[in-house]
Design a protein around this motif. Structure first.
Motif, PDB file in Angstrom:
ATOM      1  N   ILE A   1     -37.894-110.930  85.121  1.00  7.70           N
ATOM      2  CA  ILE A   1     -37.306-109.935  84.222  1.00  7.70           C
ATOM      3  C   ILE A   1     -36.958-110.631  82.919  1.00  7.70           C
ATOM      4  N   ARG A   2     -37.422-110.066  81.811  1.00 12.85           N
ATOM      5  CA  ARG A   2     -37.069-110.595  80.490  1.00 12.85           C
ATOM      6  C   ARG A   2     -36.403-109.485  79.693  1.00 12.85           C
TER       7      ARG A   2
ATOM      8  N   TYR B   1     -27.957-110.699  86.805  1.00 15.73           N
ATOM      9  CA  TYR B   1     -28.494-112.053  86.917  1.00 15.73           C
ATOM     10  C   TYR B   1     -28.248-112.619  88.316  1.00 15.73           C
ATOM     11  N   ARG B   2     -27.022-112.449  88.835  1.00 12.47           N
ATOM     12  CA  ARG B   2     -26.704-112.958  90.171  1.00 12.47           C
ATOM     13  C   ARG B   2     -27.540-112.252  91.235  1.00 12.47           C
ATOM     14  N   ARG B   3     -27.721-110.933  91.066  1.00  8.14           N
ATOM     15  CA  ARG B   3     -28.536-110.186  92.016  1.00  8.14           C
ATOM     16  C   ARG B   3     -29.981-110.676  91.984  1.00  8.14           C
ATOM     17  N   ALA B   4     -30.494-110.958  90.775  1.00  8.97           N
ATOM     18  CA  ALA B   4     -31.858-111.467  90.650  1.00  8.97           C
ATOM     19  C   ALA B   4     -31.978-112.863  91.255  1.00  8.97           C
TER      20      ALA B   4
ATOM     21  N   ASN C   1     -33.701-100.588  87.328  1.00 11.16           N
ATOM     22  CA  ASN C   1     -35.108-100.245  87.577  1.00 11.16           C
ATOM     23  C   ASN C   1     -35.973-101.499  87.687  1.00 11.16           C
ATOM     24  N   ALA C   2     -35.723-102.461  86.783  1.00  8.98           N
ATOM     25  CA  ALA C   2     -36.495-103.702  86.805  1.00  8.98           C
ATOM     26  C   ALA C   2     -36.251-104.483  88.094  1.00  8.98           C
ATOM     27  N   LEU C   3     -34.983-104.551  88.527  1.00  6.56           N
ATOM     28  CA  LEU C   3     -34.657-105.274  89.752  1.00  6.56           C
ATOM     29  C   LEU C   3     -35.282-104.605  90.973  1.00  6.56           C
ATOM     30  N   GLU C   4     -35.230-103.274  91.019  1.00  5.47           N
ATOM     31  CA  GLU C   4     -35.836-102.561  92.145  1.00  5.47           C
ATOM     32  C   GLU C   4     -37.339-102.819  92.223  1.00  5.47           C
ATOM     33  N   ALA C   5     -37.983-102.876  91.070  1.00  7.49           N
ATOM     34  CA  ALA C   5     -39.427-103.136  91.060  1.00  7.49           C
ATOM     35  C   ALA C   5     -39.729-104.555  91.530  1.00  7.49           C
ATOM     36  N   CYS C   6     -38.940-105.519  91.060  1.00  5.13           N
ATOM     37  CA  CYS C   6     -39.184-106.926  91.424  1.00  5.13           C
ATOM     38  C   CYS C   6     -38.826-107.220  92.882  1.00  5.13           C
TER      39      CYS C   6
ATOM     40  N   ASP D   1     -34.213-113.729  82.550  1.00  5.34           N
ATOM     41  CA  ASP D   1     -33.917-114.290  81.228  1.00  5.34           C
ATOM     42  C   ASP D   1     -33.361-113.183  80.345  1.00  5.34           C
ATOM     43  N   SER D   2     -32.295-113.505  79.622  1.00  3.32           N
ATOM     44  CA  SER D   2     -31.671-112.505  78.761  1.00  3.32           C
ATOM     45  C   SER D   2     -31.342-113.106  77.401  1.00  3.32           C
ATOM     46  N   ASP D   3     -31.650-112.365  76.362  1.00  2.00           N
ATOM     47  CA  ASP D   3     -31.282-112.737  74.993  1.00  2.00           C
ATOM     48  C   ASP D   3     -30.615-111.516  74.365  1.00  2.00           C
TER      49      ASP D   3
END
Length: 471
Positions: free
Chosen positions: A380-381, A330-333, A365-370, A341-343
């Protein structure tokens, strides 16, 4: 035996040989292309046999049938198997090598039997020609029978060695085809020299060099043994390479988890430190209040609040390790301007180590793509759902729209990671492979969908007995 009967037997044996060749080719094809066995393949196999038999009735050289079959096979492989054309090339070369080696060994058996039988007929007898035809017919039967047995034996040995092998890379196809090419070339040259017409006479190699009756079969056996050994050691090399890569990946995962645990320990150490100093903070506030320095109190409380916010987690998951992982992502994003967002709530269903591998890889992977997108456009959800005996982990993220590479039916997202072992082990696609490995341990799987510029990964883990998870 009459000449017409002899020719009829030869014709029947030729057709039998063609049928055996077609069947053995299809057996080898099925072993290499073990992924697909559909109705279309069955129809193609029947047509392949019929076409070969039909060409066998035509007055043409055998190489014409081989050439037509090779072109048909390559065309079918290119249409139906697309990127696996290398496998088709390997099957063609391997089969032709087996055919040549089998015929070379069978020719020695034929020559030995005929030489023994031709000693008995008397050239002065009126039935000499019939006896010659009978001896030749027996020899031809032995030739075709021994050829069929040898071809079948070598084919099944090769099938056992090559079954399910991944021959999508051309370098592997070329490596394993070298001895096939050399073997078929040597056998073809030797078979062409067995009987040669010279002016008005005929040169028979085995008559001039009888010792070659056992030397040629030995050469053929050694060539086949070399091919089998090459395939065997290549398979072992692939297994060892996969194990080494798996060990490398697991080592990296352990290091990553240790780092997360250290971060969690440092975080809770900071909380204990603040709690320990809280009495001093309260004494300082009371002193300032007693002195009437209310402005100083406000500034003091503000600094304390800033310190507490640094130690506060936005997402509380119910486990220290998953707390650290998700809040770290989250901090990196947040720093990169990515909406996160995380649930997620850890319920202890599976060990946190395995779950940490899934979370780390999916979110990385999601962070690298974004991070490849402009700030503010990435999102990212991450959610976790429980449905009866299933646990579903969903990660949805935006990306640049470049469709990921698909290898062997599996998506492999492009990566910018550099391998620490160049040329031997690469980190390309290792993240998702790790997730798949963990999911399979829990009888689950990974489903990937791409829609426009949104990448969606779902990891399913299956529950066994109530409260227990399969491992």
């Amino acid at each position: 035996m009459s000449q017409s009967a002899f020719e009829m037997i030869n014709s029947v044996l030729d057709i039998w040989k063609i049928v055996i060749q077609a069947i053995m080719f299809l057996v080898l094809w099925a072993a290499v292309f073990s992924v697909r066995k559909g109705k279309k393949d069955g129809i193609a196999a029947v047509l392949f046999i019929l076409v070969n038999v039909g060409i066998g009735f035509l007055p043409c050289a055998s190489w014409v049938r081989y050439a037509v079959s090779a072109f048909a096979v390559l065309g079918y492989g290119g249409i139906c198997y697309k990127k696996q054309i290398g496998k088709a090339v390997f099957v063609i070369l391997a089969f032709y090598n087996l055919h040549c080696l089998g015929y070379l060994m069978a020719s020695s058996i034929y020559e030995k039997i005929v030489n023994v039988m031709l000693k008995s007929p008397d050239i002065m007898q009126g039935s000499y020609q019939q006896e010659m035809n009978r001896c030749m017919a027996v020899g031809m039967r032995c030739l075709v029978f021994s050829y069929s047995v040898l071809l079948a034996a070598m084919t099944f040995i090769l099938c056992r060695l090559i079954k399910g092998a991944d021959l999508t890379a051309w370098q592997d196809v070329l490596l394993l085809s070298v001895l096939n090419f050399v073997g078929s070339l040597i056998a073809g040259v030797v078979n062409g020299l067995l009987i040669v017409k010279i002016n008005e006479g005929i040169f028979i190699l085995f008559d001039e060099k009888p010792d070659l009756l056992w030397k040629f079969p030995m050469i053929a056996v050694l060539i086949f043994a070399g091919e089998a050994a090459l395939i065997y050691f290549w398979q072992r090399y692939r297994v060892l390479l996969a194990e080494r890569q798996k060990h490398f990946v697991e080592e990296q995962q352990v290091k990553a988890m240790k780092k997360r645990l250290e971060e969690a320990e440092n975080f809770y150490g900071s909380i204990r430190k603040v709690r320990h100093e809280m009495k001093n903070h309260m004494a300082n506030i009371k002193g300032l209040a007693g002195a009437g320095q209310y402005g100083e109190i406000e500034d003091y409380v503000r600094r304390m609040d800033e310190t507490m916010q640094e130690l506060e987690y936005k997402y509380v998951t119910g486990n220290a390790v998953t707390d650290v992982i998700i809040n770290d992502k989250y901090r990196r994003a947040e720093k990169a301007g990515i909406q996160f967002d995380s649930d997620f709530r850890y319920g202890g269903e599976i060990p946190v180590f395995d779950l940490g591998i899934i979370l780390n890889n999916l979110l990385d992977n999601a962070l690298e793509a974004c991070e490849k997108l402009e700030p503010g456009k990435g999102f990212i959800r991450f959610t976790m759902k429980r449905k009866k005996q299933f646990l579903l982990l969903d990660v949805e993220n935006s990306f640049d729209g470049a469709v990921p590479v698909q290898a062997g039916g599996k998506f492999i997202p492009p990566t910018t990671k550099q391998s620490t072992l160049p040329g031997i082990i690469t980190e390309h696609g290792i993240g998702l492979e790790n997730v798949r490995d963990v999911a399979e341990r829990y009888f689950g799987g990974v489903n990937i969908k791409v829609k426009g510029d949104v990448f969606h990964v779902t990891v399913m883990l299956q529950q066994g007995e109530v409260g227990e998870w399969k491992k």
